[in-house]
Design an enzyme around this catalytic site. Sequence first.
Site, mmCIF file in Angstrom:
data_model
loop_
_atom_site.group_PDB
_atom_site.id
_atom_site.type_symbol
_atom_site.label_atom_id
_atom_site.label_comp_id
_atom_site.label_asym_id
_atom_site.label_seq_id
_atom_site.Cartn_x
_atom_site.Cartn_y
_atom_site.Cartn_z
ATOM 1 N N SER A 135 0.862 -1.176 0.000
ATOM 2 C CA SER A 135 0.000 0.000 0.000
ATOM 3 C C SER A 135 0.903 1.231 0.000
ATOM 4 O O SER A 135 1.666 1.440 0.946
ATOM 5 C CB SER A 135 -0.896 -0.026 1.243
ATOM 6 O OG SER A 135 -1.618 1.177 1.370
ATOM 7 N N LYS A 161 -1.155 -0.944 -4.411
ATOM 8 C CA LYS A 161 -2.317 -0.117 -4.070
ATOM 9 C C LYS A 161 -1.803 1.294 -3.856
ATOM 10 O O LYS A 161 -0.801 1.485 -3.166
ATOM 11 C CB LYS A 161 -2.967 -0.668 -2.798
ATOM 12 C CG LYS A 161 -3.878 0.299 -2.044
ATOM 13 C CD LYS A 161 -4.698 -0.430 -0.994
ATOM 14 C CE LYS A 161 -4.784 0.329 0.319
ATOM 15 N NZ LYS A 161 -5.536 -0.421 1.353
ATOM 16 N N LYS A 163 -2.808 5.235 -2.553
ATOM 17 C CA LYS A 163 -3.769 6.047 -1.816
ATOM 18 C C LYS A 163 -4.147 7.245 -2.688
ATOM 19 O O LYS A 163 -3.269 7.828 -3.350
ATOM 20 C CB LYS A 163 -3.132 6.532 -0.505
ATOM 21 C CG LYS A 163 -2.853 5.401 0.483
ATOM 22 C CD LYS A 163 -4.154 4.843 1.042
ATOM 23 C CE LYS A 163 -3.904 3.937 2.236
ATOM 24 N NZ LYS A 163 -5.180 3.481 2.833
ATOM 25 N N ASP A 188 -7.177 3.406 -3.058
ATOM 26 C CA ASP A 188 -7.885 3.487 -1.778
ATOM 27 C C ASP A 188 -8.096 4.958 -1.411
ATOM 28 O O ASP A 188 -7.128 5.699 -1.232
ATOM 29 C CB ASP A 188 -7.062 2.788 -0.685
ATOM 30 C CG ASP A 188 -7.802 2.698 0.646
ATOM 31 O OD1 ASP A 188 -8.951 3.174 0.735
ATOM 32 O OD2 ASP A 188 -7.217 2.133 1.608
ATOM 33 N N GLU A 213 -11.215 1.189 -3.491
ATOM 34 C CA GLU A 213 -11.485 0.935 -2.069
ATOM 35 C C GLU A 213 -12.071 2.171 -1.374
ATOM 36 O O GLU A 213 -11.515 3.266 -1.464
ATOM 37 C CB GLU A 213 -10.172 0.505 -1.398
ATOM 38 C CG GLU A 213 -10.316 0.079 0.056
ATOM 39 C CD GLU A 213 -8.989 -0.420 0.625
ATOM 40 O OE1 GLU A 213 -8.050 -0.711 -0.148
ATOM 41 O OE2 GLU A 213 -8.893 -0.525 1.864
ATOM 42 N N ASP A 238 -13.881 -1.058 3.005
ATOM 43 C CA ASP A 238 -12.974 -1.250 4.138
ATOM 44 C C ASP A 238 -13.692 -0.688 5.368
ATOM 45 O O ASP A 238 -14.431 -1.409 6.067
ATOM 46 C CB ASP A 238 -11.649 -0.533 3.829
ATOM 47 C CG ASP A 238 -10.649 -0.504 4.982
ATOM 48 O OD1 ASP A 238 -10.975 -0.960 6.085
ATOM 49 O OD2 ASP A 238 -9.516 0.006 4.796
ATOM 50 N N LYS A 262 -10.328 -6.694 7.896
ATOM 51 C CA LYS A 262 -9.304 -6.385 8.912
ATOM 52 C C LYS A 262 -9.862 -6.864 10.236
ATOM 53 O O LYS A 262 -10.943 -6.408 10.652
ATOM 54 C CB LYS A 262 -9.057 -4.878 9.003
ATOM 55 C CG LYS A 262 -8.404 -4.258 7.782
ATOM 56 C CD LYS A 262 -8.239 -2.756 7.965
ATOM 57 C CE LYS A 262 -7.572 -2.134 6.738
ATOM 58 N NZ LYS A 262 -7.578 -0.658 6.805
ATOM 59 N N GLY A 290 -4.505 -4.114 6.003
ATOM 60 C CA GLY A 290 -3.455 -3.926 6.994
ATOM 61 C C GLY A 290 -3.617 -2.609 7.716
ATOM 62 O O GLY A 290 -4.303 -1.702 7.237
#
Length: 368
Positions: A135, A161, A163, A188, A213, A238, A262, A290
Amino acid sequence: MKIDRVTLYHLRMPLRAPFETSFGRAYERECILLEVQADGLTGYGECVADRSPGYAYETSGTAWHILRDFLVPAVLGQDIAQPVDFQRLAAAVRGHPMAKAGLEMALWDLQGKREGRSLRELLGGQRARVEVGVSVGIQESPEALVGVVADYLRQGYGRIKIKIKPGRDVIDAQAVRRAFPDVRLQVDANSAYTLESAAVLRPLDDLNLLLIEQPLAEDDLWDHSKLQAQFQTPICLDESIRSPRHARQALEMGACRIINIKQGRVGGLSQALAIHDLCRERDVPVWCGGMLETGVGRAANLALASLPGFTLPGDISATDRYYEQDITRERFTLNPDSTIDVPDGPGLGVSIDRVALERFTLAKLQLP
Ligand code: OSB
Ligand code: MG
């Protein structure tokens, strides 16, 4: 197992590199390590609540309070047969899933140590190594991001991934896609958009992303269902999935087609397992998210991700991606095929480096 003593350690650990998301930039990470003594054995759990309430309302401060004043008193002196039985004791506390999950994790570690079985075995995990990705936080510029991604690809990560946040969404994703046409890529947003402002994300649909996400608010399944209907790319939730019930309702509503699991966010490994089972019955892919965990939480994530329904790579990177020094003696490394080995020792299969633990401890509390 009869719970004799619980010790809480409030930890703060420097990150190797700052991690920026739509809710802020972090240079350090906080968490609470739980050490639980029962029947002459010691189990460890990690409560993933961080210093500030950017990702979730829980913080290391609220979790400390809820653990000290409610959850730990509820278990002290109790004979708990199975980790899942803790959920009944914890039901008197509304919310605070991360605080609950940290304590439940220690009970799983204890059960595994008592029975000489790994957490993977206890959960029913089938794989000895699991596929992982990395990530990547928001960087200074799209060009800098491409550089950081290139570096992770060189290290062997097979799924990226990134952000995103308003103003740094489509340009970042397009830059990475242009530089790496075939890489498995996902984004995400950490709840940074509304149904209206998410209109700017439309070009993401042409980038062959694995998923988008959590674009919208945590408490907004309904608008996610409207947004999903406008996108070909699967939406993955998420923050919005806080229990097996949320998972079922989100799927029934069409609010997402993939779920990030998670254990901390959903109140424990038992609840993560229930969400996995529910998604598997419906052929809905899940993957393990995570929270920049220490080796303790990372070991739990690896065991969880070894379950058969985890068909997408997890946000479970090598220890080196996060920490110069970790609190476990074990450090997790990336295999050349973008997998990490699942620990196979009893329980979590990790041991604590007491010197490192001491170094990162801000506060310690032994109960009773
Ligand atoms: O939204 O998945 C997230 C880290 C902290 C809080 C929330 C998230 C993340 C990550 C990093 O994306 C995942 C990891 O590498 O641990
Ligand atoms: Mg996320």
